[in-house]
Design a protein around this motif. Structure first.
Motif, mmCIF file in Angstrom:
data_model
loop_
_atom_site.group_PDB
_atom_site.id
_atom_site.type_symbol
_atom_site.label_atom_id
_atom_site.label_comp_id
_atom_site.label_asym_id
_atom_site.label_seq_id
_atom_site.Cartn_x
_atom_site.Cartn_y
_atom_site.Cartn_z
ATOM 1 N N GLU A 67 52.810 -69.061 34.034
ATOM 2 C CA GLU A 67 53.951 -68.148 33.136
ATOM 3 C C GLU A 67 54.651 -68.989 32.742
ATOM 4 O O GLU A 67 55.267 -68.559 31.930
ATOM 5 C CB GLU A 67 54.426 -67.391 34.627
ATOM 6 N N THR A 68 55.708 -70.137 33.412
ATOM 7 C CA THR A 68 56.807 -70.359 32.747
ATOM 8 C C THR A 68 56.340 -71.744 31.543
ATOM 9 O O THR A 68 56.525 -71.449 30.587
ATOM 10 C CB THR A 68 57.858 -71.130 34.004
ATOM 11 N N ASN A 69 55.349 -71.876 31.633
ATOM 12 C CA ASN A 69 54.691 -72.549 29.934
ATOM 13 C C ASN A 69 55.116 -71.593 29.168
ATOM 14 O O ASN A 69 55.011 -72.148 28.085
ATOM 15 C CB ASN A 69 52.674 -72.803 30.008
ATOM 16 N N ARG A 70 54.527 -69.923 29.662
ATOM 17 C CA ARG A 70 54.854 -69.139 28.530
ATOM 18 C C ARG A 70 55.915 -69.041 28.081
ATOM 19 O O ARG A 70 56.242 -69.067 26.449
ATOM 20 C CB ARG A 70 54.044 -67.704 28.642
ATOM 21 N N LEU A 71 56.767 -68.641 28.958
ATOM 22 C CA LEU A 71 58.339 -68.776 28.625
ATOM 23 C C LEU A 71 58.713 -69.709 27.505
ATOM 24 O O LEU A 71 60.018 -69.354 27.019
ATOM 25 C CB LEU A 71 59.404 -68.125 30.411
ATOM 26 N N ALA A 72 58.600 -70.551 28.464
ATOM 27 C CA ALA A 72 58.873 -71.723 27.585
ATOM 28 C C ALA A 72 58.705 -72.142 26.015
ATOM 29 O O ALA A 72 59.666 -71.949 25.102
ATOM 30 C CB ALA A 72 59.227 -73.448 27.665
ATOM 31 N N ASN A 73 57.466 -71.603 26.001
ATOM 32 C CA ASN A 73 56.842 -71.669 24.567
ATOM 33 C C ASN A 73 57.254 -70.544 23.332
ATOM 34 O O ASN A 73 57.164 -70.741 22.406
ATOM 35 C CB ASN A 73 55.354 -71.697 23.957
ATOM 36 N N GLY A 74 57.425 -69.950 24.808
ATOM 37 C CA GLY A 74 57.914 -68.404 23.989
ATOM 38 C C GLY A 74 58.933 -68.219 23.224
ATOM 39 O O GLY A 74 59.217 -67.240 21.719
ATOM 40 N N TYR A 75 59.920 -68.582 23.590
ATOM 41 C CA TYR A 75 61.143 -68.575 23.736
ATOM 42 C C TYR A 75 61.580 -69.914 22.947
ATOM 43 O O TYR A 75 62.826 -70.178 22.128
ATOM 44 C CB TYR A 75 62.333 -69.075 24.550
ATOM 45 N N GLN A 76 60.965 -70.910 22.933
ATOM 46 C CA GLN A 76 60.729 -72.199 22.098
ATOM 47 C C GLN A 76 61.712 -73.395 22.957
ATOM 48 O O GLN A 76 62.939 -73.471 21.809
ATOM 49 C CB GLN A 76 61.224 -72.385 20.670
ATOM 50 N N VAL A 77 61.803 -73.267 24.133
ATOM 51 C CA VAL A 77 62.873 -73.836 24.717
ATOM 52 C C VAL A 77 63.050 -75.496 24.759
ATOM 53 O O VAL A 77 61.718 -75.929 24.177
ATOM 54 C CB VAL A 77 63.091 -73.261 25.972
ATOM 55 N N GLU A 78 63.588 -75.966 23.889
ATOM 56 C CA GLU A 78 64.491 -76.837 23.355
ATOM 57 C C GLU A 78 64.426 -78.262 24.258
ATOM 58 O O GLU A 78 65.154 -78.040 25.786
ATOM 59 C CB GLU A 78 65.433 -77.747 22.639
#
Lengths: 134, 134, 134, 134, 134, 134
Positions: free
Chosen positions: D113-124
C-alpha cells in the motif's frame, strides 16, 4: 547514491578482485560498472551473480544480442532504470539497430497491454494450449 | 470462466466477423482462441488490439520467433497464465526448441533477479550508460 | 517534487498536528519525514495510514527488525525508491548489519528469479503443498 | 500441467540425478517437488538454481525461518501461487506460527500500500535517507 | 535523458509531423510532450500509440476525467514516474480536485494491499463471483 | 484452498463476529465472502482491513462505482484473480454497464502499455509536469 558504499578495485579483497578480473577479462574491457562495485559489498552475492550471468548470457541456442533484448524486455516491464540503461547499451554494442529497438519496445508494450486484457477479463486458457508441445 | 460471455463466430456481428475473418486468414488457421472471443465483447477493443498485434508481431527488423520469445519474457514476468501458454504454443510452432526455451527462461529469471538487486541497493547509473548510443 | 504540496508542522490543522505529534512521540524523534507531510494533503489517509503502520510494525510475534527487512523485500520487488531508502535506514537503526543486508538482498533476488521460473514454466502446485499446515 | 514435461528420478540423466540426490540429501527428504522436475528440462538451469538456492537459504546472518518469510513476502507481492504455497509450507515446517503468518501478511499488505502512496504522490526522498548508514 | 534522441517538430519527417499536428489539434495545445518526441524515433509506434490513446481516452461510456484517474491508478501501481506526472497534470486540467486525488490514492493503496492479502493467503474465489453478471 | 482455514460465523470469536456483523450490516447482505473468512485467521488484520475498506470505499468526492472501477484497474494490473472477480461483481451491482467495462479494460491495457514505453525508453519528465497543479 547506493544504500551501501561501492568497492573500487584498489580497495577490494583478493576474493572480490578475482571476480572483478574475471568480469573484465570475459568482457574484454578495463572498467567495472557500478552494479558489480555495489554487489561487492556482499562477496558471495557478487561471485554467484557474476557466475550466473556469465553462464546465462553466453552464446548458446539463443544468440547474445537476442538475450540482451530479452533482458531489456524484462527490465522495461519491471521499470528498473539501471538494467534498462545498462542492457540497452550492451544491446547497442552487440548490434541492435534503431529499427530493432523500436520493434522491441513495440512488442514489450503490446505484451504488457494484452497481459492485462487477458487477466482483467479472466480469459480461460484454450484446451489446445494446455498440452506441452515438445 | 471469463467475466464476460465469449462471442462465437456464428453469433458475431458483421463488424466482429470481419476481424475474426482477418485473424484466421492472417494466421492461416480455421479457429479462434478465447482471447479474441472475449475481446469481441467490446468491438472497438477487439479491432484495435488485433490490428496492433498484427502490425507489431509481423516480420520486420526482429524475426517473428524472437518476438514470440520476447512476448513470453514479458508474460512470465507479469505472471499472466493465458499469455504464457498461448505464446509458448506460438513460439513452439515458430520453431522454438527445448534448448531455446531453457535459455529464454534462464535469462528471464536472471533479469528479474538483477532488477531487484539493482533497485534494492539503489545502484546509480554509470555516466557512460546515460548517453544515447545511436 | 511531489504532485501535491507538503504540509509543514507549523501550517498543519489541529487534526494533522495530532497525527504528527503521535508519529514523533511513538518514534521518539523530533522530525517528520516527507511521506507524512505529503499524506497530510488528505488527512483521512494520513490518519488511517499512520495508525495502520503503527499497529502493523509494532513488536509482536515477529520482531521489528525482521518486519523492516520484510518491508525492504516488498519495496525492492516493487522498485519503490522512497520505501527502499526509508526502510533501509530504519532497518539499519534497528540493528541490520552489512551481512544481514547482503543476505536479505540475496533472498529477494532469488525469490524474484524463481517466481518467474515457476510461472514461466507453469509449474503445477504439488498436492502436498495444498493442505493448510496449521 | 507445465509447459514442459516433468522428469522423474528414474528417467533422469546422471547429471540431473546428481542434483536430485543433493536436493534430497540437503533437505533430508525422500521426494522432489515439481519445481525441480520441471527445471530438469534444462539441466544447467536446474543445477545453477539449486546451487544458488542452497547457498542463499542456508543459515547465516539471517536465520532460515526469516528467510522463508522473506521469500513468501516477495512471492505474495508477485502473485506467484507455486512459490507462495511451497514457501508457506517450508516456513510452517521451520516453525512459523499462525500469529507470525498473520503479522507477515499484514506487513506485506502495508508495504504494498505505502509503496503506491509514495510513488503515486511522487514523494521526494528525505536527504537524511540518502547517506549510506553503514 | 532518454535512450534515443527526441525528434523536434522542425526535424520531423512528414509522416511524424502529421501525427504531431493531430496531437496538437486534438488536444488544442501548441506544444508536444516528450513522450511523443521519443516515440517518433519509431514512426509506426508513434502513429499506432497516438491513434490508440486518442480512441481510448475519448469521451464515451466513462467520462474523460474518470479515464485519467484510472490511468493514474495503473501508473502508480506500476511505479511509472512519467505517466504518474503527466496524467496527474491531465486529470487536474480536467477538473480533479484535491479531495478526488486524495480518495483516488486511498483506493489505489487499499487495492494494492488487499491484492496481496488475497494472493498471499490464496483466498479461493467465491462461487457467486464466477458467473458473468451481464 | 487457502493457506489457512476459513472461519465461519458460527465458529467465530466475539471479536471476529463484531466485524462480520458490521460487514453484513454495512453492505446490507446476509453472507460473507471468503476474503473476510480467511482474514479472520488474524483478527487485527480483519478489523483493520475492514475498517479501512469501509472508509475508503464510502461515497465521497469520487462516487462508489468509480471507486470500484479503480479497484478493478489496480487488480487487473497486478493479476489478482480474487480481487478482479469480486470487484467486477461489485461494480456490476453498482451499475457498471458492458460499455463501461469495455472502456475500463481498454484504458487499463493502454496505461500498462505506455507505462512500459515511457520506462523502456527512459522518457524524461517534461518540466511543465513537475509543478504541483493545485
Amino acid at each position: 547514491m547506493p544504500t551501501v558504499p561501492m568497492i573500487e578495485y584498489v580497495d577490494a579483497s583478493d576474493e572480490v578482485r578475482a571476480v572483478y578480473d574475471d568480469i573484465m577479462t570475459t568482457r574484454q574491457v578495463n572498467w567495472l560498472n557500478n552494479f558489480w562495485k555495489v554487489l561487492a559489498h556482499h562477496p558471495p552475492t557478487l561471485k554467484r551473480t557474476w557466475e550466473s550471468i556469465k553462464e546465462v548470457m553466453a552464446p548458446g541456442a539463443i544468440d547474445p544480442l537476442v538475450k540482451e533484448m530479452i533482458y531489456i524486455a524484462v527490465s522495461a516491464t519491471n521499470g528498473c532504470e539501471y538494467c534498462i540503461r545498462s542492457h540497452t547499451a550492451s544491446a547497442r554494442k552487440a548490434g541492435m539497430t534503431d529499427a530493432m529497438l523500436g520493434e522491441l519496445m513495440a512488442v514489450v508494450g503490446m505484451a504488457n497491454e494484452t497481459n492485462r486484457l487477458a487477466n482483467g477479463y479472466q480469459v480461460e486458457v484454450d484446451a489446445r494450449f494446455l498440452t506441452p508441445l515438445r
